[in-house]
Design a protein around this motif. Structure first.
Motif, mmCIF file in Angstrom:
data_model
loop_
_atom_site.group_PDB
_atom_site.id
_atom_site.type_symbol
_atom_site.label_atom_id
_atom_site.label_comp_id
_atom_site.label_asym_id
_atom_site.label_seq_id
_atom_site.Cartn_x
_atom_site.Cartn_y
_atom_site.Cartn_z
ATOM 1 N N GLY A 50 0.811 -1.221 0.000
ATOM 2 C CA GLY A 50 0.000 0.000 0.000
ATOM 3 C C GLY A 50 0.842 1.268 0.000
ATOM 4 O O GLY A 50 0.308 2.378 0.032
ATOM 5 N N GLU A 52 2.306 4.108 -1.433
ATOM 6 C CA GLU A 52 2.020 4.743 -2.708
ATOM 7 C C GLU A 52 3.281 5.176 -3.476
ATOM 8 O O GLU A 52 3.396 4.905 -4.673
ATOM 9 N N VAL A 83 -4.008 -4.800 -3.789
ATOM 10 C CA VAL A 83 -3.765 -3.583 -2.995
ATOM 11 C C VAL A 83 -3.108 -2.500 -3.871
ATOM 12 O O VAL A 83 -3.604 -1.365 -3.933
ATOM 13 N N ILE A 87 -4.376 1.896 -6.195
ATOM 14 C CA ILE A 87 -3.737 3.222 -6.124
ATOM 15 C C ILE A 87 -3.918 3.911 -7.484
ATOM 16 O O ILE A 87 -3.391 3.445 -8.504
ATOM 17 N N ARG A 170 -13.292 -0.478 -5.040
ATOM 18 C CA ARG A 170 -12.344 0.631 -5.084
ATOM 19 C C ARG A 170 -12.955 1.764 -5.932
ATOM 20 O O ARG A 170 -13.722 1.497 -6.874
#
Ligand code: DC
Length: 213
Positions: A50, A52, A83, A87, A170
């Motif tokens: 996770g 970024e 995961v 993003i 998401r």
């Protein structure tokens, strides 16, 4: 011609994509492997999927030569891919690679979660593959065992359900059928029957006999 295949985890999209590409003489891109490669770069570095900044850096350095690494197939990497793929900046960076692949002649089959909705909204044929979660877990477990890995079917099912939930909910490019996608439920179909059903869809769309649902 561009064929877009989307569907949840372990629904058989990859096998179907490969077989359809072979049938039509097209190239095939399993887009899940792209997110898996980014995720593996983070896991290998001991980082959190996770994270970024690191995920963006890994997406920028994506090396398609590494797509064949068998570790990318594992459940751990699939979970981390779910995961990193949430993003938005990571997804954005990977769009062009996928669109370019789709555009190169003579034609292409791409499979993933957002091919018909985001990557190739103008694809000639869109197929949304589904299968009951228990059946998907069973198939994935057998595949893992065939590769010599240990796999607990209940854990595989839990992972599949968790990933589907994350991928569907998401905010960016969630897993969902495009409005003009044709659903193919392969719960009760073996690989050959699934491939035949998909070819029937493609041929019917090409002949103008299968309007968008
Ligand atoms: O199809 P797969 O299991 O190899 O995909 C791994 C993860 O990558 C999946 O859980 C979500 C993500 N993914 C995505 O967000 N968009 C795609 N087009 C393909 C995969």
């Amino acid at each position: 011609m561009i064929i877009a295949i989307d569907g949840p985890a372990a629904s058989g999209k990859g096998t179907l994509g490969k077989r359809l590409a072979h049938h039509y003489g097209y190239r095939h891109l399993d887009t899940g492997v792209i997110y898996r490669a980014v995720a593996w770069a983070l896991l290998e570095a001991g980082a959190d999927p996770g994270d970024e900044l690191l995920a963006v850096a890994a997406a920028l350095e994506l090396d398609p030569e590494k797509f064949g690494n068998p570790v990318l197939k594992t459940q751990k990497v699939g979970d981390a891919a779910s995961v990193v793929s949430a993003i938005p900046k990571v997804r954005e960076l990977l769009v062009n690679f996928q669109r370019q692949f789709a555009a190169d002649p003579p034609g292409a089959v791409l499979d993933g979660r957002d091919i018909g909705t985001v990557i190739c909204p103008d694809a000639d044929v869109k197929i949304f593959v589904v299968a009951d979660p228990e059946v998907r877990a069973r198939r994935r477990t057998l595949e893992a065992r065939a590769r010599g890995e240990e796999a607990d079917e209940a854990a595989v099912l839990a992972d599949i359900l968790k990933r589907d939930e994350r991928d569907r909910n998401r905010p960016v490019a969630p897993l969902k059928p495009a409005p003009d996608a044709h659903t193919l439920d392969n719960t009760h179909l073996d690989i050959e029957a699934g491939v035949r059903a998909a070819i029937e869809i493609v041929e019917a769309v090409r002949a103008g006999k299968k309007p968008a649902p």
